[in-house]
Motif scaffolding. Structure first.
Motif: not given
Length: 447
Positions: A383, A426, A429
């Motif tokens: 990320r 996760q 996202e």
């Protein structure tokens, strides 16, 4: 002359990073100081202080010998104990982390200076002790020099406390990882500054005859004296294109580079070139930033081993790797060196971001794929990189491929539905960021 200067540079780098550099330097200084003090004593230094500062001057011979012998015995014990602690720390670091961190621990300058102070005080005291009651002095005792030996001993005791604190801090994995990260970050930043980012000069992609150069020796091509090598290439009018990046292992008789000109004295050129190349076994991040990535990865893998079982250390290692990968994005995959006239002479292949990303994270993924904590941290690493990858779109397929491999392993190893849901959150996202070319797959959750 260039050969001698290059050998001197390599020798200087080796000596400066050895554990005996500062102790030797400081010991020589104390030896010279002892001789200088004896010279002043011979010209009445102590007699001048005797009337004004009598408490600083020792006038009894037996007392002087007792003090000097006590100092000598105490400093020897202190030195032996300190060196023993250093060896124990290095052994523990090798067992708990990775043997590759030992050169970094040895090169801590603060600890070397403390050891140098011990040895210097010992040498100073011995020189003064030998000259107590020497016949050629006008005074009976070098009293002020003995007083200085006492002062140096008190300083040694203070630095011994500091040494205990420093050595206890340096063995902590947080300190080791931070040190490796700092050195690697600095080396990588220097490479980025040198990176012209102008692409590959035409000389390296033009279709002309290239002649293979074979390695005359076996070893790791760690570093080279760039300025001297450029002068050699200019002298022979040669353009070198290396097959592998610095840090690669060369085999005697195996091609390591190619040249654009047919050299009449190819052997003389390769011999002169390899005289400017440094071969050694230690992997120092200060020499090659790739070693820093390797050391941090090995520390994380060792922490994930069943014998250590320290996922917290692995998480910290992943965090440091995240910062280094963000920095590595700015570096191109090739390094070109130019001579003083602006002509391209040498091209190195940097370890590509794809290769570096794979060889760094693959061991961590292999040993941590059964831990949801490690998987989540690796996804957090991804990320962070996705926020920076917009300026480097050619790296998006690399990140997507490694993310797929991570999720595949997690799907095979992690069975707990709660952990799988956390991983899916996760992943969702990451997909919402709409940075990757394709959506990452979710893990199936069976309640």
């Amino acid at each position: 002359m260039e050969k001698i200067l290059s050998k001197f540079k390599f020798a200087y780098h080796y000596i400066v990073n050895s554990i005996g550099f500062y102790p030797t330097l400081i010991s020589v200084f104390f030896f010279a100081l002892a001789l200088f003090m004896l010279y002043l004593e011979a010209h009445g230094l102590s007699s001048r202080f005797k009337d004004n500062l009598p408490f600083m001057i020792i006038t009894n011979g037996e007392t002087a010998r007792l003090i000097l012998s006590s100092i000598t015995t105490g400093i020897i014990s202190l030195t032996v104990f300190s060196f023993t602690m250093v060896m124990l720390v290095l052994n523990q670091a090798s067992s708990n982390f990775t043997p590759r961190v030992i050169p970094g621990l040895i090169s801590y300058k603060s600890n070397q200076r403390v050891l140098g102070l011990y040895l210097g005080t010992l040498i100073y005291t011995l020189v003064i002790m030998v000259n107590v009651r020497a016949e050629y002095y006008n005074i009976s005792l070098p009293g002020f020099s003995i007083f200085l030996a006492m002062c140096f001993t008190i300083v040694c005791l203070g630095f011994f406390v500091y040494f205990i604190h420093s050595i206890s801090q340096s063995i902590q994995i947080e300190s080791i990882l931070e040190s490796i990260h700092g050195v690697t970050h600095g080396g990588l930043s220097e490479e980025i500054k040198k990176d012209n980012g102008l692409g590959v000069p035409n000389i390296f992609i033009t279709d002309h005859t290239w002649h293979v150069l074979k390695s005359p020796t076996t070893g790791y091509l760690q570093s080279l004296d760039e300025d001297a090598v450029l002068e050699v290439c200019k002298k022979y009018d040669v353009v070198l294109d290396f097959n592998q990046p610095l840090g690669s292992f060369l085999i005697d008789g195996v091609p390591f580079a190619r040249a654009n000109n047919l050299l009449k004295n190819k052997d003389a050129f390769t011999d002169e070139f390899f005289d400017l190349v440094d071969f050694y076994r230690e992997e120092r991040p200060s020499v090659n930033y790739l070693f820093g990535f390797k050391h941090i990865t090995e520390s994380a893998v060792k922490a994930l081993s069943p014998g250590i079982n320290d996922p917290g250390t692995a998480i910290k290692a992943i965090d440091y790797l995240t910062d280094l990968f963000v920095l590595r994005m700015q570096l191109t995959d090739q390094k070109v060196l130019y001579d003083d006239k602006g002509a391209a002479r040498i091209r190195f292949q940097h370890e590509t971001f794809e290769t570096l990303y794979a060889i760094t994270l693959s061991p961590i993924r292999l040993y941590g794929k059964g831990s949801s904590v490690i998987v989540l941290r690796l996804l957090f690493l991804l990320r962070s990189l996705l926020y920076k990858v917009q300026d480097y779109p050619h790296l998006k397929p690399v990140l997507y491929k490694e993310a797929e491999l991570l999720l595949f392993d997690a799907d095979e190893e992690i069975k707990n539905p709660g952990d799988r849901q956390k991983i899916n959150l996760q992943v969702q996202e990451l997909n919402k960021m709409n940075v990757l070319l394709n959506q990452l797959p979710l893990l199936q959750v069976k309640m």
